[in-house]
Design a protein around this motif. Structure first.
Motif, mmCIF file in Angstrom:
data_model
loop_
_atom_site.group_PDB
_atom_site.id
_atom_site.type_symbol
_atom_site.label_atom_id
_atom_site.label_comp_id
_atom_site.label_asym_id
_atom_site.label_seq_id
_atom_site.Cartn_x
_atom_site.Cartn_y
_atom_site.Cartn_z
ATOM 1 N N MET A 20 -62.872 -12.236 34.592
ATOM 2 C CA MET A 20 -64.274 -11.909 34.741
ATOM 3 C C MET A 20 -65.098 -13.173 34.485
ATOM 4 O O MET A 20 -64.872 -13.892 33.532
ATOM 5 N N LYS A 21 -66.031 -13.460 35.372
ATOM 6 C CA LYS A 21 -66.878 -14.635 35.255
ATOM 7 C C LYS A 21 -68.033 -14.379 34.296
ATOM 8 O O LYS A 21 -68.609 -13.296 34.270
ATOM 9 N N LYS A 22 -68.383 -15.403 33.517
ATOM 10 C CA LYS A 22 -69.540 -15.333 32.634
ATOM 11 C C LYS A 22 -70.643 -16.154 33.288
ATOM 12 O O LYS A 22 -70.501 -17.369 33.489
ATOM 13 N N ILE A 23 -71.731 -15.486 33.635
ATOM 14 C CA ILE A 23 -72.820 -16.140 34.351
ATOM 15 C C ILE A 23 -74.107 -16.056 33.535
ATOM 16 O O ILE A 23 -74.472 -14.995 33.040
ATOM 17 N N ILE A 24 -74.769 -17.183 33.413
ATOM 18 C CA ILE A 24 -76.048 -17.277 32.719
ATOM 19 C C ILE A 24 -77.146 -17.200 33.778
ATOM 20 O O ILE A 24 -77.070 -17.872 34.806
ATOM 21 N N VAL A 25 -78.174 -16.400 33.520
ATOM 22 C CA VAL A 25 -79.309 -16.310 34.439
ATOM 23 C C VAL A 25 -80.575 -16.726 33.697
ATOM 24 O O VAL A 25 -80.965 -16.100 32.709
ATOM 25 N N ALA A 26 -81.185 -17.809 34.171
ATOM 26 C CA ALA A 26 -82.481 -18.245 33.656
ATOM 27 C C ALA A 26 -83.548 -17.614 34.534
ATOM 28 O O ALA A 26 -83.436 -17.632 35.761
ATOM 29 N N GLY A 27 -84.546 -17.037 33.933
ATOM 30 C CA GLY A 27 -85.582 -16.349 34.708
ATOM 31 C C GLY A 27 -85.244 -14.893 34.956
ATOM 32 O O GLY A 27 -85.788 -14.259 35.862
ATOM 33 N N ALA A 28 -84.351 -14.337 34.146
ATOM 34 C CA ALA A 28 -83.882 -12.962 34.347
ATOM 35 C C ALA A 28 -84.952 -11.905 34.116
ATOM 36 O O ALA A 28 -84.819 -10.780 34.591
ATOM 37 N N GLU A 33 -73.001 -5.472 39.163
ATOM 38 C CA GLU A 33 -72.327 -4.607 40.137
ATOM 39 C C GLU A 33 -71.031 -5.240 40.646
ATOM 40 O O GLU A 33 -70.112 -4.539 41.055
ATOM 41 N N ARG A 34 -70.960 -6.567 40.622
ATOM 42 C CA ARG A 34 -69.768 -7.280 41.090
ATOM 43 C C ARG A 34 -68.791 -7.595 39.960
ATOM 44 O O ARG A 34 -67.827 -8.315 40.147
ATOM 45 N N GLY A 35 -69.085 -7.067 38.760
ATOM 46 C CA GLY A 35 -68.163 -7.198 37.649
ATOM 47 C C GLY A 35 -68.312 -8.425 36.780
ATOM 48 O O GLY A 35 -67.447 -8.705 35.955
ATOM 49 N N ALA A 36 -69.389 -9.163 36.950
ATOM 50 C CA ALA A 36 -69.598 -10.358 36.132
ATOM 51 C C ALA A 36 -70.133 -9.979 34.754
ATOM 52 O O ALA A 36 -70.762 -8.932 34.578
ATOM 53 N N THR A 37 -69.867 -10.841 33.798
ATOM 54 C CA THR A 37 -70.504 -10.752 32.489
ATOM 55 C C THR A 37 -71.767 -11.592 32.591
ATOM 56 O O THR A 37 -71.695 -12.783 32.900
ATOM 57 N N VAL A 38 -72.915 -10.985 32.348
ATOM 58 C CA VAL A 38 -74.192 -11.670 32.571
ATOM 59 C C VAL A 38 -74.931 -11.869 31.246
ATOM 60 O O VAL A 38 -75.067 -10.941 30.453
ATOM 61 N N THR A 39 -75.385 -13.097 31.058
ATOM 62 C CA THR A 39 -76.213 -13.441 29.905
ATOM 63 C C THR A 39 -77.531 -13.981 30.435
ATOM 64 O O THR A 39 -77.551 -14.836 31.307
ATOM 65 N N ALA A 40 -78.622 -13.457 29.903
ATOM 66 C CA ALA A 40 -79.956 -13.915 30.298
ATOM 67 C C ALA A 40 -80.497 -14.876 29.253
ATOM 68 O O ALA A 40 -80.371 -14.626 28.050
ATOM 69 N N LEU A 41 -81.078 -15.958 29.711
ATOM 70 C CA LEU A 41 -81.800 -16.859 28.810
ATOM 71 C C LEU A 41 -83.244 -16.378 28.746
ATOM 72 O O LEU A 41 -83.879 -16.176 29.778
#
Length: 83
Positions: A1-9, A23-31
């Motif tokens: 599983m990919k860990k993706i950071i989103v700036a501007g979330a 929805e695509r199964g990523a682990t999402v972290t918002a800044l």
């Protein structure tokens, strides 16, 4: 599983990106900035996004927040000083 950071979330585009990644199964972290409205943080958390508060003017905080991620996606709006 990919860990993706989103700036501007917390914005419209960033929120949509977070939803699509989850929805695509990523682990999402918002800044989020320290001044971010708590209701926006609660909305992200409710959809499964981890939120990390970091001062965008402090490179060491940003580096720490992004450590271990596979990708950083920027949905920030603004000119040179923001991007």
């Amino acid at each position: 599983m990919k860990k993706i950071i989103v700036a501007g979330a917390t914005g419209n585009l960033g929120n949509r990106i977070c939803k699509a990644l989850i929805e695509r199964g990523a682990t999402v972290t918002a800044l989020a900035r320290p001044s971010t409205d708590t209701s926006k943080i609660e909305m992200l958390t409710a959809m499964g996004v981890q939120v990390v508060v970091a001062d965008p003017l402090d490179p060491s905080e940003l580096a720490k927040a992004c450590a271990g991620s596979d990708c950083v996606v920027s949905a920030l709006a603004g000119l040179r000083d923001v991007i």
